[in-house]
Design a protein around this motif. Structure first.
Motif, PDB file in Angstrom:
ATOM      1  N   ILE A  13     122.305 -34.103 -52.940  1.00  0.00           N
ATOM      2  CA  ILE A  13     122.825 -35.022 -53.950  1.00  0.00           C
ATOM      3  C   ILE A  13     121.674 -35.491 -54.832  1.00  0.00           C
ATOM      4  O   ILE A  13     120.515 -35.461 -54.426  1.00  0.00           O
ATOM      5  CB  ILE A  13     123.570 -36.219 -53.301  1.00  0.00           C
ATOM      6  N   GLN A  14     121.993 -35.918 -56.033  1.00  0.00           N
ATOM      7  CA  GLN A  14     120.979 -36.377 -56.980  1.00  0.00           C
ATOM      8  C   GLN A  14     120.646 -37.857 -56.808  1.00  0.00           C
ATOM      9  O   GLN A  14     119.532 -38.270 -57.075  1.00  0.00           O
ATOM     10  CB  GLN A  14     121.470 -36.142 -58.421  1.00  0.00           C
ATOM     11  N   ARG A  15     121.640 -38.625 -56.386  1.00  0.00           N
ATOM     12  CA  ARG A  15     121.454 -40.078 -56.232  1.00  0.00           C
ATOM     13  C   ARG A  15     122.085 -40.520 -54.928  1.00  0.00           C
ATOM     14  O   ARG A  15     123.114 -39.982 -54.512  1.00  0.00           O
ATOM     15  CB  ARG A  15     122.124 -40.817 -57.396  1.00  0.00           C
ATOM     16  N   ASP A  16     121.487 -41.505 -54.302  1.00  0.00           N
ATOM     17  CA  ASP A  16     121.997 -41.991 -53.025  1.00  0.00           C
ATOM     18  C   ASP A  16     123.430 -42.531 -53.159  1.00  0.00           C
ATOM     19  O   ASP A  16     124.195 -42.487 -52.212  1.00  0.00           O
ATOM     20  CB  ASP A  16     121.068 -43.065 -52.459  1.00  0.00           C
ATOM     21  N   GLU A  17     123.799 -42.998 -54.340  1.00  0.00           N
ATOM     22  CA  GLU A  17     125.155 -43.519 -54.558  1.00  0.00           C
ATOM     23  C   GLU A  17     126.217 -42.435 -54.373  1.00  0.00           C
ATOM     24  O   GLU A  17     127.374 -42.738 -54.103  1.00  0.00           O
ATOM     25  CB  GLU A  17     125.313 -44.118 -55.966  1.00  0.00           C
ATOM     26  N   HIS A  18     125.841 -41.180 -54.545  1.00  0.00           N
ATOM     27  CA  HIS A  18     126.802 -40.077 -54.372  1.00  0.00           C
ATOM     28  C   HIS A  18     127.221 -39.908 -52.924  1.00  0.00           C
ATOM     29  O   HIS A  18     128.272 -39.350 -52.643  1.00  0.00           O
ATOM     30  CB  HIS A  18     126.208 -38.762 -54.871  1.00  0.00           C
ATOM     31  N   ARG A  19     126.383 -40.377 -52.001  1.00  0.00           N
ATOM     32  CA  ARG A  19     126.660 -40.206 -50.566  1.00  0.00           C
ATOM     33  C   ARG A  19     128.033 -40.751 -50.192  1.00  0.00           C
ATOM     34  O   ARG A  19     128.795 -40.118 -49.484  1.00  0.00           O
ATOM     35  CB  ARG A  19     125.562 -40.898 -49.756  1.00  0.00           C
ATOM     36  N   GLU A  20     128.372 -41.927 -50.676  1.00  0.00           N
ATOM     37  CA  GLU A  20     129.655 -42.546 -50.325  1.00  0.00           C
ATOM     38  C   GLU A  20     130.851 -41.842 -50.967  1.00  0.00           C
ATOM     39  O   GLU A  20     131.981 -42.032 -50.530  1.00  0.00           O
ATOM     40  CB  GLU A  20     129.651 -44.027 -50.693  1.00  0.00           C
ATOM     41  N   LEU A  21     130.606 -41.017 -51.964  1.00  0.00           N
ATOM     42  CA  LEU A  21     131.692 -40.282 -52.631  1.00  0.00           C
ATOM     43  C   LEU A  21     132.030 -38.969 -51.934  1.00  0.00           C
ATOM     44  O   LEU A  21     133.056 -38.366 -52.225  1.00  0.00           O
ATOM     45  CB  LEU A  21     131.319 -40.005 -54.089  1.00  0.00           C
ATOM     46  N   LEU A  22     131.158 -38.538 -51.026  1.00  0.00           N
ATOM     47  CA  LEU A  22     131.385 -37.270 -50.326  1.00  0.00           C
ATOM     48  C   LEU A  22     132.493 -37.418 -49.293  1.00  0.00           C
ATOM     49  O   LEU A  22     132.644 -38.489 -48.686  1.00  0.00           O
ATOM     50  CB  LEU A  22     130.112 -36.833 -49.612  1.00  0.00           C
ATOM     51  N   PRO A  23     133.245 -36.359 -49.034  1.00  0.00           N
ATOM     52  CA  PRO A  23     134.218 -36.396 -47.937  1.00  0.00           C
ATOM     53  C   PRO A  23     133.498 -36.663 -46.615  1.00  0.00           C
ATOM     54  O   PRO A  23     132.343 -36.259 -46.423  1.00  0.00           O
ATOM     55  CB  PRO A  23     134.839 -35.001 -47.944  1.00  0.00           C
ATOM     56  N   ALA A  24     134.175 -37.337 -45.718  1.00  0.00           N
ATOM     57  CA  ALA A  24     133.576 -37.696 -44.430  1.00  0.00           C
ATOM     58  C   ALA A  24     133.036 -36.483 -43.689  1.00  0.00           C
ATOM     59  O   ALA A  24     131.982 -36.553 -43.056  1.00  0.00           O
ATOM     60  CB  ALA A  24     134.596 -38.438 -43.581  1.00  0.00           C
ATOM     61  N   SER A  25     133.729 -35.350 -43.779  1.00  0.00           N
ATOM     62  CA  SER A  25     133.275 -34.155 -43.058  1.00  0.00           C
ATOM     63  C   SER A  25     131.906 -33.681 -43.550  1.00  0.00           C
ATOM     64  O   SER A  25     131.088 -33.211 -42.767  1.00  0.00           O
ATOM     65  CB  SER A  25     134.300 -33.031 -43.181  1.00  0.00           C
ATOM     66  N   LEU A  26     131.626 -33.811 -44.837  1.00  0.00           N
ATOM     67  CA  LEU A  26     130.316 -33.413 -45.346  1.00  0.00           C
ATOM     68  C   LEU A  26     129.234 -34.399 -44.924  1.00  0.00           C
ATOM     69  O   LEU A  26     128.090 -34.014 -44.700  1.00  0.00           O
ATOM     70  CB  LEU A  26     130.336 -33.318 -46.875  1.00  0.00           C
ATOM     71  N   ARG A  27     129.584 -35.665 -44.809  1.00  0.00           N
ATOM     72  CA  ARG A  27     128.592 -36.674 -44.421  1.00  0.00           C
ATOM     73  C   ARG A  27     128.244 -36.607 -42.940  1.00  0.00           C
ATOM     74  O   ARG A  27     127.122 -36.917 -42.553  1.00  0.00           O
ATOM     75  CB  ARG A  27     129.100 -38.078 -44.742  1.00  0.00           C
ATOM     76  N   THR A  28     129.200 -36.208 -42.105  1.00  0.00           N
ATOM     77  CA  THR A  28     128.962 -36.272 -40.666  1.00  0.00           C
ATOM     78  C   THR A  28     128.543 -34.939 -40.042  1.00  0.00           C
ATOM     79  O   THR A  28     127.826 -34.940 -39.057  1.00  0.00           O
ATOM     80  CB  THR A  28     130.220 -36.783 -39.931  1.00  0.00           C
ATOM     81  N   GLU A  29     128.982 -33.832 -40.604  1.00  0.00           N
ATOM     82  CA  GLU A  29     128.700 -32.532 -39.987  1.00  0.00           C
ATOM     83  C   GLU A  29     127.399 -31.891 -40.456  1.00  0.00           C
ATOM     84  O   GLU A  29     126.827 -31.074 -39.746  1.00  0.00           O
ATOM     85  CB  GLU A  29     129.859 -31.572 -40.236  1.00  0.00           C
ATOM     86  N   TRP A  30     126.945 -32.235 -41.636  1.00  0.00           N
ATOM     87  CA  TRP A  30     125.751 -31.617 -42.204  1.00  0.00           C
ATOM     88  C   TRP A  30     124.847 -32.703 -42.760  1.00  0.00           C
ATOM     89  O   TRP A  30     125.325 -33.757 -43.172  1.00  0.00           O
ATOM     90  CB  TRP A  30     126.130 -30.645 -43.325  1.00  0.00           C
ATOM     91  N   PRO A  31     123.532 -32.443 -42.816  1.00  0.00           N
ATOM     92  CA  PRO A  31     122.640 -33.446 -43.412  1.00  0.00           C
ATOM     93  C   PRO A  31     122.910 -33.603 -44.909  1.00  0.00           C
ATOM     94  O   PRO A  31     123.242 -32.629 -45.594  1.00  0.00           O
ATOM     95  CB  PRO A  31     121.238 -32.885 -43.174  1.00  0.00           C
ATOM     96  N   VAL A  32     122.791 -34.817 -45.377  1.00  0.00           N
ATOM     97  CA  VAL A  32     122.906 -35.112 -46.804  1.00  0.00           C
ATOM     98  C   VAL A  32     121.520 -35.541 -47.267  1.00  0.00           C
ATOM     99  O   VAL A  32     120.921 -36.451 -46.698  1.00  0.00           O
ATOM    100  CB  VAL A  32     123.939 -36.225 -47.075  1.00  0.00           C
ATOM    101  N   VAL A  33     121.010 -34.859 -48.289  1.00  0.00           N
ATOM    102  CA  VAL A  33     119.639 -35.070 -48.737  1.00  0.00           C
ATOM    103  C   VAL A  33     119.641 -35.416 -50.220  1.00  0.00           C
ATOM    104  O   VAL A  33     120.324 -34.757 -51.012  1.00  0.00           O
ATOM    105  CB  VAL A  33     118.799 -33.788 -48.516  1.00  0.00           C
ATOM    106  N   VAL A  34     118.881 -36.436 -50.586  1.00  0.00           N
ATOM    107  CA  VAL A  34     118.687 -36.760 -51.998  1.00  0.00           C
ATOM    108  C   VAL A  34     117.512 -35.921 -52.488  1.00  0.00           C
ATOM    109  O   VAL A  34     116.402 -36.010 -51.954  1.00  0.00           O
ATOM    110  CB  VAL A  34     118.393 -38.258 -52.198  1.00  0.00           C
ATOM    111  N   ALA A  35     117.754 -35.085 -53.475  1.00  0.00           N
ATOM    112  CA  ALA A  35     116.712 -34.231 -54.053  1.00  0.00           C
ATOM    113  C   ALA A  35     116.970 -34.141 -55.554  1.00  0.00           C
ATOM    114  O   ALA A  35     118.048 -33.740 -55.969  1.00  0.00           O
ATOM    115  CB  ALA A  35     116.733 -32.855 -53.412  1.00  0.00           C
TER     116      ALA A  35
END
Length: 59
Positions: free
Chosen positions: A24-46
């Protein structure tokens, strides 16, 4: 990767790497992701091509 970073920024998009992180580009995008993407795989700000490359290689 710099071109990919620019494209993601322009489209305000995220990059889902199969079997790897969700970039993701901004940490604010994290909360917009589906729960499955947030919990099953790492989410990285880059934000740059180099950061995206490091995130993918580290997964």
């Amino acid at each position: 990767m710099d071109l990919l970073a620019a494209l993601l920024r322009r489209l305000d998009a995220v990059l889902v790497v199969p079997g790897g992180p969700t970039v993701i580009q901004r940490d604010e995008h994290r909360e917009l992701l589906p729960a499955s993407l947030r919990t099953e795989w790492p989410v990285v700000v880059a934000r740059t091509g180099a950061e995206i490359d490091r995130a993918i290689r580290a997964s």
